[in-house]
Write a protein that holds these residues in place. Structure first.
Motif, PDB file in Angstrom:
ATOM      1  N   ALA A 166      23.958  -1.966  11.939  1.00 56.58           N
ATOM      2  CA  ALA A 166      24.535  -1.637  10.632  1.00 56.58           C
ATOM      3  C   ALA A 166      23.477  -1.696   9.547  1.00 56.58           C
ATOM      4  CB  ALA A 166      25.673  -2.600  10.334  1.00 56.58           C
ATOM      5  N   ALA A 167      22.556  -2.677   9.693  1.00 58.35           N
ATOM      6  CA  ALA A 167      21.541  -2.853   8.660  1.00 58.35           C
ATOM      7  C   ALA A 167      20.506  -1.725   8.693  1.00 58.35           C
ATOM      8  CB  ALA A 167      20.841  -4.194   8.855  1.00 58.35           C
ATOM      9  N   GLU A 168      20.219  -1.237   9.886  1.00 53.28           N
ATOM     10  CA  GLU A 168      19.152  -0.234  10.005  1.00 53.28           C
ATOM     11  C   GLU A 168      19.578   0.837  11.023  1.00 53.28           C
ATOM     12  OE1 GLU A 168      14.329  -0.109  10.674  1.00 53.28           O
ATOM     13  OE2 GLU A 168      15.487  -1.775  11.424  1.00 53.28           O
ATOM     14  N   PRO A 169      20.471   1.747  10.596  1.00 57.13           N
ATOM     15  CA  PRO A 169      21.030   2.680  11.564  1.00 57.13           C
ATOM     16  C   PRO A 169      20.108   3.860  11.898  1.00 57.13           C
ATOM     17  CG  PRO A 169      22.012   3.039   9.413  1.00 57.13           C
ATOM     18  CD  PRO A 169      20.980   1.959   9.247  1.00 57.13           C
ATOM     19  N   LEU A 170      18.944   3.916  11.281  1.00 59.80           N
ATOM     20  CA  LEU A 170      18.098   5.087  11.453  1.00 59.80           C
ATOM     21  C   LEU A 170      17.232   5.000  12.708  1.00 59.80           C
ATOM     22  CD1 LEU A 170      16.883   5.473   7.779  1.00 59.80           C
ATOM     23  CD2 LEU A 170      18.621   6.826   8.958  1.00 59.80           C
ATOM     24  N   SER A 171      16.800   6.175  13.150  1.00 58.95           N
ATOM     25  CA  SER A 171      15.869   6.182  14.265  1.00 58.95           C
ATOM     26  C   SER A 171      14.444   6.114  13.709  1.00 58.95           C
ATOM     27  CB  SER A 171      16.059   7.446  15.081  1.00 58.95           C
ATOM     28  OG  SER A 171      16.158   8.552  14.251  1.00 58.95           O
ATOM     29  N   ARG A 172      13.563   5.572  14.508  1.00 58.78           N
ATOM     30  CA  ARG A 172      12.182   5.401  14.046  1.00 58.78           C
ATOM     31  C   ARG A 172      11.232   6.120  14.985  1.00 58.78           C
ATOM     32  NH1 ARG A 172      10.285   0.643  14.706  1.00 58.78           N
ATOM     33  NH2 ARG A 172      12.074  -0.354  15.675  1.00 58.78           N
ATOM     34  N   PHE A 173      10.109   6.519  14.437  1.00 56.04           N
ATOM     35  CA  PHE A 173       9.091   7.186  15.243  1.00 56.04           C
ATOM     36  C   PHE A 173       8.402   6.177  16.161  1.00 56.04           C
ATOM     37  CE2 PHE A 173       9.451   9.746  11.378  1.00 56.04           C
ATOM     38  CZ  PHE A 173       9.523  11.021  11.914  1.00 56.04           C
ATOM     39  N   ARG A 174       8.117   6.607  17.366  1.00 58.23           N
ATOM     40  CA  ARG A 174       7.409   5.703  18.287  1.00 58.23           C
ATOM     41  C   ARG A 174       5.919   5.649  17.980  1.00 58.23           C
ATOM     42  NH1 ARG A 174      10.125   4.085  22.978  1.00 58.23           N
ATOM     43  NH2 ARG A 174      12.186   5.017  23.004  1.00 58.23           N
ATOM     44  N   ILE A 175       5.396   6.765  17.435  1.00 59.95           N
ATOM     45  CA  ILE A 175       3.984   6.783  17.023  1.00 59.95           C
ATOM     46  C   ILE A 175       3.942   7.331  15.603  1.00 59.95           C
ATOM     47  CG2 ILE A 175       2.820   6.889  19.277  1.00 59.95           C
ATOM     48  CD1 ILE A 175       2.975   9.882  19.222  1.00 59.95           C
TER      49      ILE A 175
END
Ligand code: FAD
Length: 504
Positions: A221-230
């Motif tokens: 809930a706090a950080e629902p975003l996807s992140r880049f692996r590199i």
């Protein structure tokens, strides 16, 4: 083109849709015919791509949008791009440890941008849809054209795949047909029957296949975003002598990855795909930590292994009735990231020449008796002839540069001369800006200079640099060089170590 004409654009890819926008903004009646279903319909995939992929857009493509006369277009499109300030070269040290070295594209910090090709295309199609003087026809395949009588024929596919056999043919007329129907252009094929077109094509012995590097999903809930692996702000390259794997970021946190490799290696791996992860470990160290082995094999099996074509032709037009642009005129290998950029630049240049001749048409005295020399068709024929006279040299130049860069990426990695020259050019560009020195890459990607001029300037700059450098080294002024060398030794060392295998 002063008086409204009927302009037919064949192909609604990034170049065709932009050409349609340029024509529509000048008040012409525009019809766009596209072989495939509407890209905006769910499930429609661009020709030759397995999904919506990201490409590198740079100044020439951006400038073409800037000049489209459509407020907000550039801002809208660029809002979802990701700046890539340089390359990140991945490899393995002799002691077995992995490394990633960054190298900026430009000494002045300018970046190229990862753009969703389909997103750009869709935005322009949405704009065209809202224009009263534009009609879009999907599932229409050009099958014939007569550029003397200005007639063309299209096969209309039923969009329901169960009704393929119900294709029918329609005939249309036009004043000008703009062929933006890609490397295997039907417009160009028919144009060849009307003009003495010189044509040359080459398939390089490299195939390409797409992979995907998925984002890290943090579905909390706090950080629902996807992140880049590199890092997303680089074009990642795993170089190899004969192979290359690259990754370009997408704004959903994933990377579109492409494997470039000779056909023989593709065949070898196709015969036993279980060898793929080991092959990656040996040639592209670190990739299997980012893309699980099973996904690599799955993508390799399901995504097409496509060829790369490089083609040149000339002239690009016939009379006042037909002209080809984009890949239809000059498909190139993708190693300079310029195919779409050059195609969009074609549109800007073509319309600037058409505008110039249309103004001449308007300055003719309307009271005087109309002659063929004052008709829009006559002015347009002059404009198209001028376009055909000026543009092929630049298109051929970037075609050659793209091929050379492919060789450079695989072979120049250890060339001290190449790396030294890059360092010197960047040094001159930063410390003596008034002399106008720039690397070839900067001139191609961050300027709108003609590609042929880029080659000329870069060649003469390279010769001058090397002459001065060796003369300095051999003269009494070598002391000065030594002082300079001492001063910049560390940065030279760093730069030479960080220099990549090429510059896609
Ligand atoms: P296309 O995109 O090919 O569009 C042509 C359209 O015409 C298609 O929609 C097709 O369906 C339609 N059509 C075809 N035949 C007919 C017909 N008979 N009747 C009606 N319609 C028809 N370029 C860059 O600038 N930067 C990059 O980073 C980059 N990376 C690339 C990576 C790869 C792996 C590849 C293969 C290419 C790359 N390119 C890049 C090149 C870029 O994709 C092309 O230059 C660009 O798509 C050309 O656009 P276009 O509109 O001229 O042709």
């Amino acid at each position: 083109m002063g008086k409204p004409q009927k302009i037919v654009v064949v192909g609604a890819g990034p170049v065709g849709s932009l050409a349609a926008l340029y024509a529509a903004k000048r008040g012409h009646d525009v019809e766009v015919y596209e072989l495939r279903p509407d890209l905006r319909d769910p499930g429609t995939i661009p020709l030759n791509f397995t999904r919506s992929i990201n490409l590198a857009i740079s100044e020439r493509g951006i400038n073409a949008m800037r000049h489209a006369g459509q407020p907000g277009l550039l801002e809208h499109v660029m809002a979802s791009t990701i700046p890539m300030r340089g390359r990140m070269i991945h490899g393995r040290h002799p002691n077995g440890t992995l490394f990633a070295q960054s190298q900026d594209y430009d000494a002045k910090g300018r970046a190229i941008h990862a753009i969703d090709r389909a997103g750009l295309n869709k935005r322009v199609l949405d704009i065209l849809d809202d224009m009263p003087n534009v009609k879009l026809f999907f599932n229409h395949k050009l099958t014939g054209a007569d550029y003397r009588t200005c007639k063309a024929w299209f096969e209309v596919q039923d969009s329901n795949p169960d009704n393929v056999s119900r294709a029918k043919e329609i005939g249309i007329s036009f004043d000008l047909m703009i062929g933006a129907d890609g490397a295997h252009s039907a417009v160009r094929y028919h144009l060849m029957k009307f003009t003495r077109m010189n044509y040359q094509q080459e398939y390089i012995d490299t195939l390409w296949c797409e992979f995907q590097l998925k984002p890290v999903r943090t579905d909390t809930a706090a950080e629902p975003l996807s992140r880049f692996r590199i890092s997303p702000n680089y074009l990642h390259i795993w170089p190899g002598k004969d192979f290359m794997f690259i990754a370009i970021p997408s704004d959903d946190g994933s990377f579109t990855c492409t494997l470039f490799m000779p056909s023989k290696e593709f065949s070898d791996l196709e015969s036993d795909t279980s060898k793929l992860p080991a092959f990656f470990d040996s040639h592209f160290p670190g990739v299997t930590d980012l893309i699980p082995a099973a996904e690599l094999i799955e993508s390799f099996n399901s995504n097409p292994h496509l060829p790369l074509i490089s083609l040149k032709c000339k002239p690009y037009h016939y009379g006042s009735s037909c002209v080809v642009v984009g890949d239809a005129a000059h498909a190139m290998v993708p190693f300079y990231g310029q195919g779409m950029n050059a195609g969009m630049e074609d549109v800007r240049i073509l319309f600037s020449i058409l505008d110039k001749h249309a103004q001449m048409d308007e300055t003719n005295d309307p009271a005087s008796e109309a002659t063929t020399s004052t008709t829009p068709a006559f002015q347009r024929s002059l404009a198209l002839a001028e376009y055909s006279a000026v543009r092929p040299a630049d298109a051929h130049a970037i075609n050659d540069l793209a091929l050379q860069n492919y060789v450079e990426m695989r072979a120049s990695v250890l060339s001290t001369r190449y790396r030294l020259r890059k360092f010197l050019e960047e040094f001159m560009s930063v410390h003596f800006p008034t002399l106008g020195w720039q690397t070839k890459y900067s001139r191609v990607s961050f300027s709108n200079e003609g590609y042929l001029d880029v080659i000329r300037k870069s060649d003469s700059q390279g010769r001058a640099l090397m002459r001065s450098f060796f003369a300095l080294a051999a003269s009494p002024f070598a002391v000065t060089a030594a002082v300079l060398g001492y001063k910049y030794r560390r940065s030279i060392g760093n730069i030479l170590r960080a220099l990549p295998n090429g510059q896609p």
